[in-house]
Design an enzyme around this catalytic site. Structure first.
Site, mmCIF file in Angstrom:
data_model
loop_
_atom_site.group_PDB
_atom_site.id
_atom_site.type_symbol
_atom_site.label_atom_id
_atom_site.label_comp_id
_atom_site.label_asym_id
_atom_site.label_seq_id
_atom_site.Cartn_x
_atom_site.Cartn_y
_atom_site.Cartn_z
ATOM 1 C CE LYS A 189 -0.712 -0.623 2.418
ATOM 2 N NZ LYS A 189 -1.314 -1.231 1.240
ATOM 3 C CD GLN A 223 -2.938 -3.933 -0.446
ATOM 4 O OE1 GLN A 223 -2.803 -2.816 0.054
ATOM 5 N NE2 GLN A 223 -1.934 -4.754 -0.575
ATOM 6 C CG ASP A 226 -0.164 2.773 -3.933
ATOM 7 O OD1 ASP A 226 0.750 2.483 -3.145
ATOM 8 O OD2 ASP A 226 -1.250 2.165 -3.974
HETATM 9 N N1 GUN Z 1 0.066 -4.565 -2.865
HETATM 10 C C1 GUN Z 1 1.311 -4.868 -2.408
HETATM 11 N N2 GUN Z 1 2.028 -3.742 -2.228
HETATM 12 C C2 GUN Z 1 1.222 -2.708 -2.572
HETATM 13 C C3 GUN Z 1 1.398 -1.292 -2.598
HETATM 14 O O1 GUN Z 1 2.453 -0.748 -2.271
HETATM 15 N N3 GUN Z 1 0.323 -0.574 -3.021
HETATM 16 C C4 GUN Z 1 -0.842 -1.152 -3.404
HETATM 17 N N4 GUN Z 1 -1.834 -0.362 -3.797
HETATM 18 N N5 GUN Z 1 -1.034 -2.460 -3.393
HETATM 19 C C5 GUN Z 1 -0.003 -3.236 -2.992
#
Ligand code: GUN
Length: 293
Positions: A54, A98, A121
């Protein structure tokens, strides 16, 4: 029939290029640099890989990336304080915490602390409520990526029968809402669904997001259907080595589907690209300017 393979990697690469172009325009015309803050608690290796990717993609798109690494024994109160700081920081337009979080932290409490307009998200109840009522909130990245690939493949989805296998808050439920907003007739199936084969067999669109390796069998698929496989499961082969498989039995599904996403290289690469897209959208909304076209 042999399905055409939907190339998520190429799709994501195009989307990232488009985002980088929008970011250049925002900088030149408005002096606005979208900023994404990612908070990682603990040292889960898979989460560390996601967060590193990311970070790299955010910078490659010309945006600001802020990363906060917290120890896995951080208190819920301290994590919430960090989120509030980011809510108040004008350089931060998107906040992502996350998941999963350590067991002693209430995930819902943390998510509900994120300012809804910075919730890239799309997990905040305000954003899920807006999605359910046809409003303009932030939409979860993976389902939004799936809808973009489906519309690219099929054009209008209106009137098509769609099944979503899986009912998670992150993928299954928002995916069903998005398909409904595209005027599909939507069935949500899950581990307790009776006669899943029949439900899948009448669907023009199959989205599998249930987290069970190869649960959806290829011979269930309706001839010519479009299959989107969100699953990423690591399984052990007979020779002891491991491989990644989806929630759909790919080798047999590819013989019946009209189009199908592979695993890896299908939905996976789209998620980060859509996260960047959501961050640009969030930055424009917060600055009160139209998103460049
Ligand atoms: N963990 C795995 N995929 C994601 C996601 O798309 N967003 C977040 N915040 N955590 C994750």
């Amino acid at each position: 029939m042999t399905a055409s393979i939907i190339d998520g990697k190429a799709f994501a690469a195009n989307l990232k290029e488009e985002i980088a172009r929008k970011v250049r325009i925002l900088k030149e015309l408005h002096g606005l640099i979208p900023g994404l803050a990612v908070v990682l608690v603990g040292e889960d290796p898979a989460s560390q890989v996601y967060v590193r990717n990311k970070n790299k993609s955010t910078i490659a798109a010309g945006m600001n990336s802020f990363e906060y690494l917290m120890k896995d024994d951080v208190s819920e109160a301290d994590l919430i304080t960090k989120v509030k700081e980011l809510n108040d920081d004008p350089a931060v337009h998107g906040i992502l915490v996350q998941l999963p979080l350590p067991k002693h932290i209430n995930e819902a409490a943390v998510i509900e602390t994120i300012a809804p307009e910075k919730d890239v998200d799309g997990f905040h109840v305000i954003n899920s409520g807006l999605l359910a009522t046809g409003g303009d909130g932030m939409v979860p990245c993976t389902p939004l990526g799936c809808i973009m690939m489906l519309k690219d493949q099929l054009g209008s989805l209106s009137g098509l029968d769609a099944v979503v296998v899986g009912r998670s808050n992150i993928v299954g439920k928002p995916m069903a809402q998005l398909l409904l907003n595209e005027s599909c007739t939507v069935t949500i199936a899950h581990s307790r669904t009776r006669n899943l084969a029949e439900v899948v067999g009448r669907s023009d669109i199959v989205v599998a997001a249930v987290g069970v390796p190869e649960l959806v069998k290829g011979d269930w698929i309706k001839e010519g259907a479009t299959v989107i496989d969100v699953g990423i499961n690591r399984i052990e082969k007979d020779d002891g080595k491991t491989k990644l498989v989806g929630d759909v039995e790919f080798d047999s599904a590819v013989l019946r589907a009209g189009a199908i996403t592979p695993v890896p290289g299908g939905v996976g690469p789209m998620t980060i690209a859509v996260l960047l897209k959501n961050t640009v959208t969030a930055a424009c909304r917060q600055a009160g300017i139209d998103e460049p076209t």
